[in-house]
Scaffold this motif. Structure first.
Motif, short mmCIF file in Angstrom:
data_model
loop_
_atom_site.label_atom_id
_atom_site.label_comp_id
_atom_site.label_asym_id
_atom_site.label_seq_id
_atom_site.Cartn_x
_atom_site.Cartn_y
_atom_site.Cartn_z
N ASP A 1 0.73 -1.17 0.14
CA ASP A 1 -0.05 0.11 -0.04
C ASP A 1 0.95 1.18 0.06
O ASP A 1 2.12 1.11 0.20
CB ASP A 1 -1.03 -0.06 0.98
CG ASP A 1 -0.42 0.31 2.75
OD1 ASP A 1 0.77 0.32 2.64
OD2 ASP A 1 -1.29 0.87 3.48
N LEU A 2 0.26 2.32 -0.06
CA LEU A 2 1.01 3.61 -0.49
C LEU A 2 1.52 4.16 0.74
O LEU A 2 2.74 4.62 0.92
CB LEU A 2 0.22 4.74 -1.19
CG LEU A 2 1.10 5.97 -1.78
CD1 LEU A 2 2.14 5.69 -2.57
CD2 LEU A 2 -0.05 6.76 -2.47
N ALA B 1 4.51 2.29 1.51
CA ALA B 1 5.73 2.48 0.55
C ALA B 1 6.66 3.85 0.83
O ALA B 1 7.56 3.92 0.94
CB ALA B 1 5.06 2.61 -0.85
N ASP C 1 4.86 0.77 -4.94
CA ASP C 1 3.68 0.40 -4.43
C ASP C 1 2.85 -0.40 -5.31
O ASP C 1 2.40 -0.04 -6.23
CB ASP C 1 2.60 1.86 -4.05
CG ASP C 1 1.32 1.33 -3.68
OD1 ASP C 1 1.21 0.23 -2.98
OD2 ASP C 1 0.41 2.01 -3.76
N ASP D 1 0.22 -1.83 -4.71
CA ASP D 1 -1.33 -1.68 -4.45
C ASP D 1 -1.99 -2.78 -4.39
O ASP D 1 -3.14 -3.17 -4.96
CB ASP D 1 -1.82 -0.52 -5.67
CG ASP D 1 -3.29 -0.11 -5.17
OD1 ASP D 1 -3.57 -0.04 -3.81
OD2 ASP D 1 -4.07 0.05 -6.18
N GLY E 1 -3.40 3.84 3.61
CA GLY E 1 -2.79 3.59 2.59
C GLY E 1 -3.85 3.31 1.10
O GLY E 1 -3.58 3.99 -0.01
N ARG F 1 -3.64 5.89 -2.44
CA ARG F 1 -3.64 5.62 -3.39
C ARG F 1 -4.64 5.94 -4.30
O ARG F 1 -4.49 6.35 -5.53
CB ARG F 1 -3.30 3.86 -3.48
CG ARG F 1 -3.20 3.30 -4.86
CD ARG F 1 -1.96 3.82 -5.63
NE ARG F 1 -1.68 3.34 -7.03
CZ ARG F 1 -1.01 2.82 -7.46
NH1 ARG F 1 0.02 2.07 -6.70
NH2 ARG F 1 -0.96 2.29 -8.86
#
Length: 412
Positions: A28-29, A32, A61, A63, A345, A349
Motif C-alpha cells: 500500500d502507498l 511505500a 507500491d 497496491d 494507504g 493510493r
C-alpha cells in the motif's frame, strides 16, 4: 638481535564496492512512503512497476492490499521478473506490522528463487514487537487487540500461522542478541532445512542485527518486514543523507486532510484541527458510496478542510476499498489544487490515482510514518498509515505544511 625486515609498502586504499540498489515492494502507498524514508538517501516512490529498472533505490507500491490473493501474487511475480532487465538489486518486501493484507500468498511468491526470506515485521517505534513468534502491540498479543476489526479474516495468533503454507522457523530473542556468528549460523541452519527464519525483535538494535546478518549471508537471503526492518537496512547500507526540503512555497493553496481510517483515535486527531477552525466534512458511508456527495464550488473551498467517514454505526468489513475509491474521487475534485494529507494507504493510493499522480519524491518525515513528499507538478502530499500517530498527529502535519497555523495553535 637481528633487525626486523622492513614492512611492505602500503597499497593505496581501495574503496569498498557500493552496495547494490534497493528495490522495495510495498502493498500500500503509505507503507511505500514510510519504507522510502526509512531506507534513507535519495529514494523514489513509484506507483508503476515499469520503473523497477531505474538506476537508483526505488520503492514500488504494488497496491495489492485490496486485490484478490491470486492477483496480488501475480503483481509480486511481475515485479520480480521486471528486475531481471535492470541493475543488480537488493530486494525488500514491505509488509504490514499487524500482518494485514495477503501476507502468506505474497511472501510465498516473494520467496520463489531465494535461498531464504528473513521475516521480521517488528516496528519498535510504534511499540509493535515480536516475541516467541507472536506479534505484540503495546505489549498485548495481536490476536487480543482490535487491530483486525475491519478485516474479513480471523486475526493470526503467530507469525507461522499468518504465513501458513510457507515453512517458517522462529528465532528466539536470545539468539538474535548472541552475536553475528551465532545468528548467521542459525539463519543458515534454517535455510538449509528448507524453511525461512523469523527472528524475534523488540528494539531497533535487534532489527539492526537481523539486517546485518542478512547482508552478510548474501543476496540469496531476502528481507521481508515493516518499516522497522527497512530502517535497519538503511542504517546498514549508510546511504548518503538527502538535502532538507526547500521551505514550503504553497502557503496560498488550500490544505485538504483526508482521513481514510476507522481508527478510533482519528476522532481526537480531527478535533485538534477543528479547534483551529478547520471545516470538517463528516461523510455518510452510504452517501459517499452512492456518489451523492459533491465537492465545494471553485472559489468557495476553505483554507483547511477535513474529510472523514462517519463510522458511528460501524463500518462493514470489506467495504474499505469502495469507500476509499469514492473518497479519493471526492478529494481529487476539491478546488484550488490543494496540498494533501492522506491517512490510510488505500485512501492515499485512490486519491493519487484519481489525480493521475504516478510518482512521489519523499522529502522528510514529520513524525514516525507521516512522510512529506513532493509530486512531479510541485504539490505537497503527506501520507500516513491510518493506525499511526498520537492525538496531535494531524495538527503537527498541518503546521509542518502551513507554518502560519503554529500561531493559531497558541491562541487555542
Amino acid at each position: 638481535m637481528a633487525s626486523l625486515p622492513p614492512l611492505p609498502p602500503v597499497s593505496p586504499s581501495v574503496p569498498p564496492p557500493a552496495p547494490p540498489y534497493v528495490l522495495a515492494l510495498a502493498d500500500d502507498l503509505s507503507g511505500a512512503a514510510e519504507t522510502a524514508r526509512a531506507l534513507g538517501g535519495p529514494v523514489r516512490v513509484s506507483l508503476a512497476v515499469a520503473d523497477v529498472t531505474a538506476a537508483h533505490d526505488l520503492v514500488v507500491d504494488l497496491d495489492t492490499r485490496h486485490l484478490a490473493s491470486a492477483d496480488a501474487v501475480s503483481a509480486v511475480r511481475a515485479a520480480l521478473r521486471a528486475t531481471e532487465a535492470g541493475p543488480a538489486r537488493l530486494l525488500y518486501k514491505k509488509v504490514d506490522s499487524q500482518l494485514r493484507g495477503h501476507l502468506a500468498a505474497e511472501a510465498a511468491a516473494y520467496a520463489e528463487g531465494a535461498e531464504a526470506v528473513v521475516i521480521a515485521p517488528a516496528l519498535p517505534a510504534a511499540r509493535r514487537t515480536v516475541t516467541g513468534g507472536v506479534v505484540h502491540v503495546n505489549g498485548v498479543p495481536l490476536h487480543r487487540t482490535d487491530g483486525w476489526r475491519a478485516e474479513r479474516a480471523p486475526v493470526p495468533r503467530s507469525l507461522p500461522e499468518a504465513l501458513s503454507g510457507l515453512p517458517v522457523r522462529s528465532v528466539p530473542l536470545h539468539t538474535v542478541r548472541s552475536g553475528p556468528r551465532a545468528l548467521d549460523a542459525e539463519f543458515r541452519r534454517i535455510a538449509a532445512s528448507g524453511a525461512h527464519p523469523a527472528p524475534d525483535a523488540e528494539t531497533d538494535a535487534d532489527l539492526d542485527a537481523v539486517a546485518a546478518a542478512a547482508l552478510r549471508l548474501g543476496p540469496g537471503f531476502r528481507l521481508l518486514g515493516s518499516g522497522g526492518l527497512a530502517g535497519a537496512l538503511g542504517r546498514a547500507l549508510a546511504r548518503p543523507a538527502t538535502a532538507p526540503p526547500s521551505p514550503p512555497a504553497r502557503d496560498h493553496a488550500p490544505l485538504l486532510v483526508v482521513v481514510g481510517t476507522a481508527e478510533p483515535g482519528a476522532i481526537a486527531q480531527i478535533a485538534h484541527l477543528t479547534a483551529l477552525g478547520a471545516h470538517h466534512v463528516l461523510l455518510d458511508p452510504a452517501d459517499l458510496a452512492s456518489g451523492t456527495v459533491r465537492p465545494p464550488l471553485p472559489g468557495s473551498a476553505p483554507a483547511l478542510t477535513v474529510f472523514s467517514i462517519d463510522g458511528s454505526t460501524g463500518l462493514r468489513p470489506g467495504a474499505g476499498r469502495a469507500l476509499s475509491t469514492a473518497l479519493g474521487a471526492l478529494a481529487s475534485a476539491h478546488p484550488g489544487r490543494p496540498d494533501l494529507v492522506l491517512t490510510g494507504g488505500e485512501t492515499a493510493r485512490a486519491t493519487l490515482d484519481a489525480l493521475g499522480i504516478k510518482e512521489l519524491e519523499p522529502l522528510c518525515e514529520i513524525h514516525h510514518g507521516a512522510v512529506h513528499s513532493r509530486t512531479p507538478d510541485g504539490r505537497r502530499v503527506v501520507t500516513r498509515p491510518g493506525s499511526y500517530g498520537s492525538e496531535d498527529s494531524l495538527l503537527r502535519i498541518a503546521v509542518a505544511l502551513r507554518p502560519r497555523l503554529a500561531v493559531a495553535t497558541k491562541a487555542v
